[in-house]
Design a protein around this motif. Structure first.
Motif, PDB file in Angstrom:
ATOM      1  N   SER A 120       0.714  -1.347   0.114  1.00 12.96           N
ATOM      2  CA  SER A 120       0.038   0.075   0.065  1.00 12.96           C
ATOM      3  C   SER A 120       0.716   1.340  -0.219  1.00 12.96           C
ATOM      4  O   SER A 120       0.313   2.321  -0.443  1.00 12.96           O
ATOM      5  CB  SER A 120      -0.963   0.121   1.239  1.00 12.96           C
ATOM      6  N   VAL A 121       2.041   1.364   0.299  1.00 17.17           N
ATOM      7  CA  VAL A 121       2.766   2.302   0.450  1.00 17.17           C
ATOM      8  C   VAL A 121       3.929   2.401  -0.604  1.00 17.17           C
ATOM      9  O   VAL A 121       4.756   3.221  -0.779  1.00 17.17           O
ATOM     10  CB  VAL A 121       3.718   2.595   1.789  1.00 17.17           C
ATOM     11  N   SER A 122       3.835   1.486  -1.382  1.00 16.68           N
ATOM     12  CA  SER A 122       4.925   1.112  -2.535  1.00 16.68           C
ATOM     13  C   SER A 122       4.177   1.288  -3.941  1.00 16.68           C
ATOM     14  O   SER A 122       3.051   0.581  -3.889  1.00 16.68           O
ATOM     15  CB  SER A 122       6.082   0.566  -2.485  1.00 16.68           C
ATOM     16  N   GLY A 123       4.870   1.368  -5.124  1.00 14.77           N
ATOM     17  CA  GLY A 123       4.127   1.257  -6.151  1.00 14.77           C
ATOM     18  C   GLY A 123       4.906   0.359  -7.231  1.00 14.77           C
ATOM     19  O   GLY A 123       5.492   0.689  -8.152  1.00 14.77           O
ATOM     20  N   GLY A 124       4.862  -0.960  -6.761  1.00 15.40           N
ATOM     21  CA  GLY A 124       5.778  -2.018  -7.393  1.00 15.40           C
ATOM     22  C   GLY A 124       4.819  -2.681  -8.534  1.00 15.40           C
ATOM     23  O   GLY A 124       5.049  -3.767  -9.041  1.00 15.40           O
ATOM     24  N   GLU A 125       4.130  -1.823  -9.246  1.00 12.06           N
ATOM     25  CA  GLU A 125       3.181  -2.379 -10.380  1.00 12.06           C
ATOM     26  C   GLU A 125       4.194  -2.941 -11.579  1.00 12.06           C
ATOM     27  O   GLU A 125       5.245  -2.213 -11.936  1.00 12.06           O
ATOM     28  CB  GLU A 125       2.138  -1.326 -10.816  1.00 12.06           C
ATOM     29  N   ARG A 126       3.734  -3.809 -12.321  1.00 13.25           N
ATOM     30  CA  ARG A 126       4.285  -4.084 -13.842  1.00 13.25           C
ATOM     31  C   ARG A 126       4.056  -3.196 -14.762  1.00 13.25           C
ATOM     32  O   ARG A 126       2.949  -2.456 -14.697  1.00 13.25           O
ATOM     33  CB  ARG A 126       3.879  -5.502 -14.239  1.00 13.25           C
ATOM     34  N   VAL A 127       5.034  -2.592 -15.509  1.00 17.11           N
ATOM     35  CA  VAL A 127       4.816  -1.810 -16.372  1.00 17.11           C
ATOM     36  C   VAL A 127       4.961  -1.921 -17.744  1.00 17.11           C
ATOM     37  O   VAL A 127       5.741  -3.107 -18.000  1.00 17.11           O
ATOM     38  CB  VAL A 127       5.562  -0.444 -16.121  1.00 17.11           C
ATOM     39  N   ALA A 128       4.546  -1.388 -18.715  1.00 19.34           N
ATOM     40  CA  ALA A 128       4.804  -1.623 -20.132  1.00 19.34           C
ATOM     41  C   ALA A 128       6.174  -1.019 -20.616  1.00 19.34           C
ATOM     42  O   ALA A 128       6.610   0.026 -20.148  1.00 19.34           O
ATOM     43  CB  ALA A 128       3.656  -1.231 -21.134  1.00 19.34           C
ATOM     44  N   VAL A 129       6.967  -2.139 -21.471  1.00 15.32           N
ATOM     45  CA  VAL A 129       8.288  -1.545 -21.860  1.00 15.32           C
ATOM     46  C   VAL A 129       8.288  -1.203 -23.354  1.00 15.32           C
ATOM     47  O   VAL A 129       7.684  -2.129 -23.980  1.00 15.32           O
ATOM     48  CB  VAL A 129       9.473  -2.410 -21.307  1.00 15.32           C
ATOM     49  N   ALA A 130       9.307  -0.165 -23.975  1.00 17.66           N
ATOM     50  CA  ALA A 130       9.260  -0.110 -25.181  1.00 17.66           C
ATOM     51  C   ALA A 130      10.124  -1.268 -26.125  1.00 17.66           C
ATOM     52  O   ALA A 130       9.850  -1.441 -27.106  1.00 17.66           O
ATOM     53  CB  ALA A 130       9.642   1.234 -25.398  1.00 17.66           C
ATOM     54  N   GLY A 131      11.053  -1.654 -25.468  1.00 22.12           N
ATOM     55  CA  GLY A 131      12.031  -2.537 -26.344  1.00 22.12           C
ATOM     56  C   GLY A 131      11.472  -3.687 -26.657  1.00 22.12           C
ATOM     57  O   GLY A 131      10.227  -4.401 -26.607  1.00 22.12           O
ATOM     58  N   ASP A 132      12.302  -4.562 -27.672  1.00 27.83           N
ATOM     59  CA  ASP A 132      11.950  -5.737 -28.110  1.00 27.83           C
ATOM     60  C   ASP A 132      12.534  -6.816 -27.467  1.00 27.83           C
ATOM     61  O   ASP A 132      13.983  -6.876 -27.624  1.00 27.83           O
ATOM     62  CB  ASP A 132      12.274  -5.645 -29.644  1.00 27.83           C
ATOM     63  N   ALA A 133      11.910  -7.649 -26.776  1.00 30.11           N
ATOM     64  CA  ALA A 133      12.561  -8.362 -25.838  1.00 30.11           C
ATOM     65  C   ALA A 133      13.376  -9.548 -26.850  1.00 30.11           C
ATOM     66  O   ALA A 133      14.407 -10.015 -26.100  1.00 30.11           O
ATOM     67  CB  ALA A 133      11.776  -9.288 -24.977  1.00 30.11           C
ATOM     68  N   SER A 134      12.915 -10.006 -27.721  1.00 29.91           N
ATOM     69  CA  SER A 134      13.765 -11.189 -28.538  1.00 29.91           C
ATOM     70  C   SER A 134      14.934 -10.567 -28.982  1.00 29.91           C
ATOM     71  O   SER A 134      15.833 -11.317 -29.001  1.00 29.91           O
ATOM     72  CB  SER A 134      13.011 -11.735 -29.588  1.00 29.91           C
TER      73      SER A 134
END
Ligand code: HEC
Ligand code: HEC
Length: 269
Positions: A120-134
């Motif tokens: 509740s006090v931290s913001g560790g959500e998953r976010v979208a990333v721009a790069g190409d993982a492969s």
């Protein structure tokens, strides 16, 4: 670089012994990939009270960090950022540090409630990333990373295992790991540079150290054993052995690498 005071080092053995005894005695060794079953408002409130009593002395009021413990509100955790990982850190502690777990004194429920509070006090959500993982994975394999890091069981021993690095790092932090590896180097990754009295000089990771002896893994993966009394010089190097990639990789390549690393989580295994 010269030795600083080393509280982590001096506590290391005691903690290692403690962990081994704990396993032999069949004590609970924590939960695996489980989501927090206690996330209601009341749980968060109870977690806050418990935190205030047992944790804020080191981690500060509101978990914002204190003299003796890190800020827990950034959403980024060194050790693990999954619910189950936080549960384990809180109940078992971090061996060799002031962070001793509360395993013996608290029920599972109250540990989960503390996890709920920290969320509740931290913001560790998953976010979208721009790069190409492969593309990032190809860079990883072709870029010499495997000589030092293990992913899924394969690779070298000169750096941390990255198999679930995406659980422990935000994309921003991963980028700073790549461009500024010297910024926070855990003592585990400090190296030793020694000169034997027969003239041999060796530099590498300290694999284990006893009262009289020292074992060093050099960059060619050769393991050296020395008696300390035979060493004329021994220095500790507190910078990272990892090259900084800010100049050798383009911004796009760095983004791709970050996308690949951020995708390495327990969930994808
Ligand atoms: C005596 C001081 C002390 C107390 C009390 C303490 N901690 Fe810690 N805690 C630390 C230190 C120091 C670290 C950093 C360990 C390291 O070097 O990785 C830490 C690390 C942690 C981490 C890991 C942070 C990360 O980045 O992965 C969590 C989570 C945590 N503490 C939660 C708690 C909770 C919850 C409590 C109360 C139940 C608590 N701590 C009580 C000193 C303390
Ligand atoms: C010569 C060995 C070496 C090479 C090559 C190397 N690393 Fe590292 N890496 C390390 C060491 C040692 C650390 C831990 C110390 C630190 O934080 O820099 C580390 C830390 C990291 C971390 C942070 C992980 C953590 O748990 O702290 C990431 C991410 C990482 N490396 C990715 C890479 C990638 C991607 C490459 C290739 C482009 C690479 N490394 C190449 C040695 C290496």
């Amino acid at each position: 670089m010269v030795h600083k005071n080393l509280p982590l080092e001096s506590m290391g053995w005691g903690a290692a012994v403690f962990v081994i005894v704990g396993v032999m005695a069949g004590l609970p060794t924590g939960v695996s990939a489980q989501a927090n079953p206690y996330t209601m408002v009341q749980d968060v409130q109870t977690g806050e009270v418990l935190f205030g009593r047992q944790c804020s002395v080191c981690h500060g009021v509101g978990a914002g960090g204190g003299e003796m413990g890190p800020d827990l509100t950034t959403g980024e955790f060194e050790h693990s950022s999954t619910d189950a990982g936080l549960f384990n850190t809180i109940s078992e502690g971090v061996p060799g540090t002031a962070m001793t777990g509360i395993n013996r004194t608290r029920t599972d429920q109250s540990v989960w409630q503390i996890v709920a509070y920290l969320r509740s006090v931290s913001g560790g959500e998953r976010v979208a990333v721009a790069g190409d993982a492969s593309a990032g994975e190809r860079l990883y394999r072709g870029g010499g990373c495997t000589g030092c890091h293990v992913i899924d069981g394969a690779g070298g021993r000169h750096g941390p295992n990255l198999s679930t690095i995406g659980d422990r790092r935000s994309p921003d932090r991963l980028l700073s790991d790549l461009v500024d590896p010297d910024e926070r180097v855990q003592p585990r990754w400090w190296r030793m540079r020694v000169t034997h009295r027969n003239g041999t000089r060796v530099e590498g990771l300290r694999m284990n150290e006893g009262t009289y002896s020292l074992r060093i893994l050099d960059m060619d993966d050769e393991l050296w054993s020395f008696l300390k009394k035979d060493l004329l010089v021994s220095e500790r190097i507190e910078t990272s052995s990892m090259p900084a990639y800010g100049d050798t990789l383009t911004d796009g390549e760095l983004e791709d690498l970050v996308a690949y690393l951020y995708g390495l989580t327990r969930a994808d295994q």
